[in-house]
Design a protein around this motif. Structure first.
Motif, PDB file in Angstrom:
ATOM      1  N   THR A 152       0.796  -1.235   0.000  1.00  0.00           N
ATOM      2  CA  THR A 152       0.000   0.000   0.000  1.00  0.00           C
ATOM      3  C   THR A 152       0.822   1.276   0.000  1.00  0.00           C
ATOM      4  O   THR A 152       0.258   2.358  -0.143  1.00  0.00           O
ATOM      5  N   ARG A 153       2.136   1.182   0.154  1.00  0.00           N
ATOM      6  CA  ARG A 153       2.929   2.409   0.179  1.00  0.00           C
ATOM      7  C   ARG A 153       2.929   3.044  -1.206  1.00  0.00           C
ATOM      8  O   ARG A 153       2.844   2.350  -2.228  1.00  0.00           O
ATOM      9  N   PRO A 154       3.019   4.375  -1.265  1.00  0.00           N
ATOM     10  CA  PRO A 154       3.011   5.056  -2.560  1.00  0.00           C
ATOM     11  C   PRO A 154       4.245   4.690  -3.386  1.00  0.00           C
ATOM     12  O   PRO A 154       5.322   4.460  -2.843  1.00  0.00           O
ATOM     13  N   ASP A 155       4.074   4.644  -4.698  1.00  0.00           N
ATOM     14  CA  ASP A 155       5.178   4.330  -5.590  1.00  0.00           C
ATOM     15  C   ASP A 155       6.053   5.558  -5.798  1.00  0.00           C
ATOM     16  O   ASP A 155       5.590   6.692  -5.714  1.00  0.00           O
ATOM     17  N   THR A 156       7.315   5.299  -6.099  1.00  0.00           N
ATOM     18  CA  THR A 156       8.206   6.368  -6.508  1.00  0.00           C
ATOM     19  C   THR A 156       8.211   6.405  -8.024  1.00  0.00           C
ATOM     20  O   THR A 156       7.747   5.476  -8.681  1.00  0.00           O
ATOM     21  N   ALA A 157       8.732   7.470  -8.580  1.00  0.00           N
ATOM     22  CA  ALA A 157       8.827   7.582 -10.030  1.00  0.00           C
ATOM     23  C   ALA A 157      10.287   7.794 -10.403  1.00  0.00           C
ATOM     24  O   ALA A 157      10.945   8.684  -9.880  1.00  0.00           O
ATOM     25  N   ALA A 158      10.788   6.947 -11.283  1.00  0.00           N
ATOM     26  CA  ALA A 158      12.160   7.092 -11.755  1.00  0.00           C
ATOM     27  C   ALA A 158      12.206   8.160 -12.844  1.00  0.00           C
ATOM     28  O   ALA A 158      11.212   8.434 -13.509  1.00  0.00           O
ATOM     29  N   GLY A 159      13.365   8.769 -13.018  1.00  0.00           N
ATOM     30  CA  GLY A 159      13.547   9.729 -14.093  1.00  0.00           C
ATOM     31  C   GLY A 159      13.322  11.164 -13.655  1.00  0.00           C
ATOM     32  O   GLY A 159      13.095  11.460 -12.490  1.00  0.00           O
ATOM     33  N   GLU A 160      13.403  12.049 -14.619  1.00  0.00           N
ATOM     34  CA  GLU A 160      13.304  13.487 -14.387  1.00  0.00           C
ATOM     35  C   GLU A 160      11.902  13.880 -13.934  1.00  0.00           C
ATOM     36  O   GLU A 160      10.913  13.478 -14.538  1.00  0.00           O
ATOM     37  N   LYS A 161      11.854  14.668 -12.869  1.00  0.00           N
ATOM     38  CA  LYS A 161      10.585  15.164 -12.331  1.00  0.00           C
ATOM     39  C   LYS A 161      10.739  16.635 -11.986  1.00  0.00           C
ATOM     40  O   LYS A 161      11.832  17.083 -11.677  1.00  0.00           O
ATOM     41  N   GLN A 162       9.640  17.344 -12.022  1.00  0.00           N
ATOM     42  CA  GLN A 162       9.645  18.723 -11.546  1.00  0.00           C
ATOM     43  C   GLN A 162       8.703  18.787 -10.349  1.00  0.00           C
ATOM     44  O   GLN A 162       7.554  18.335 -10.431  1.00  0.00           O
ATOM     45  N   ILE A 163       9.219  19.315  -9.232  1.00  0.00           N
ATOM     46  CA  ILE A 163       8.402  19.454  -8.036  1.00  0.00           C
ATOM     47  C   ILE A 163       8.515  20.870  -7.505  1.00  0.00           C
ATOM     48  O   ILE A 163       9.454  21.600  -7.833  1.00  0.00           O
ATOM     49  N   ALA A 164       7.539  21.242  -6.699  1.00  0.00           N
ATOM     50  CA  ALA A 164       7.553  22.551  -6.044  1.00  0.00           C
ATOM     51  C   ALA A 164       7.491  22.333  -4.536  1.00  0.00           C
ATOM     52  O   ALA A 164       6.801  21.423  -4.058  1.00  0.00           O
ATOM     53  N   ILE A 165       8.230  23.160  -3.806  1.00  0.00           N
ATOM     54  CA  ILE A 165       8.231  23.096  -2.348  1.00  0.00           C
ATOM     55  C   ILE A 165       7.996  24.498  -1.814  1.00  0.00           C
ATOM     56  O   ILE A 165       8.777  25.408  -2.071  1.00  0.00           O
ATOM     57  N   ALA A 166       6.890  24.658  -1.090  1.00  0.00           N
ATOM     58  CA  ALA A 166       6.584  25.937  -0.453  1.00  0.00           C
ATOM     59  C   ALA A 166       7.047  25.864   0.995  1.00  0.00           C
ATOM     60  O   ALA A 166       6.762  24.893   1.695  1.00  0.00           O
ATOM     61  N   VAL A 167       7.764  26.866   1.442  1.00  0.00           N
ATOM     62  CA  VAL A 167       8.230  26.941   2.827  1.00  0.00           C
ATOM     63  C   VAL A 167       7.449  28.047   3.519  1.00  0.00           C
ATOM     64  O   VAL A 167       7.491  29.203   3.084  1.00  0.00           O
ATOM     65  N   ILE A 168       6.723  27.675   4.577  1.00  0.00           N
ATOM     66  CA  ILE A 168       5.951  28.652   5.346  1.00  0.00           C
ATOM     67  C   ILE A 168       6.679  28.839   6.669  1.00  0.00           C
ATOM     68  O   ILE A 168       6.728  27.952   7.504  1.00  0.00           O
TER      69      ILE A 168
END
Length: 130
Positions: free
Chosen positions: A27-43
């Motif tokens: 049931t754990r979430p899968d990871t994705a191999a390869g190039e990814k774009q993510i955003a991280i907001a710091v509050i």
């Protein structure tokens, strides 16, 4: 009779542990191999917010945070315990800690076990009070 019951209880406990591990891995979430774009907001503690975008091959959030120098922490039994993000360090005397959310929902894993997918958005919020 007591020995037999103890043995049966031990076997049942071992089976429950094996079953729990199987359920976790299924049931754990899968990871994705390869190039990814993510955003991280710091509050930050004062309510100010900075948003960072990263292109990465990493599969887990903790890798991105440390590789990009956005967060620092100490190693614990569950991986990195985040102490500093974007230059702001949580103050233990005020019971401050960094909360990880994804799309506004709290994640149930530490940064090192939080898988990332392309276009994910995470938030790191300085919280006060345990």
């Amino acid at each position: 009779m007591q020995k037999k019951q103890t043995k049966i209880a031990g076997i049942l406990l071992a089976l429950c542990c094996v079953l729990a591990l199987i359920v976790f891995f299924q049931t754990r979430p899968d990871t994705a191999a390869g190039e990814k774009q993510i955003a991280i907001a710091v509050i930050h503690g004062d309510g100010s917010e900075n948003t960072f975008s990263y292109d990465t091959d990493a599969e887990y959030l903790g890798e991105v945070l440390t590789e990009e120098g956005l967060a620092e922490g100490t190693e614990g039994p569950y991986g990195m315990f985040i102490t500093t993000v974007d230059g702001e360090t949580a103050d233990d005397s005020k019971e401050q800690w960094w909360c990880i959310t994804k799309g506004g929902e709290m994640v149930n894993t530490g940064a090192d076990q939080t898988p990332i997918q392309d276009q994910d958005t995470f938030e790191l919020t300085l919280k006060e009070g345990y």
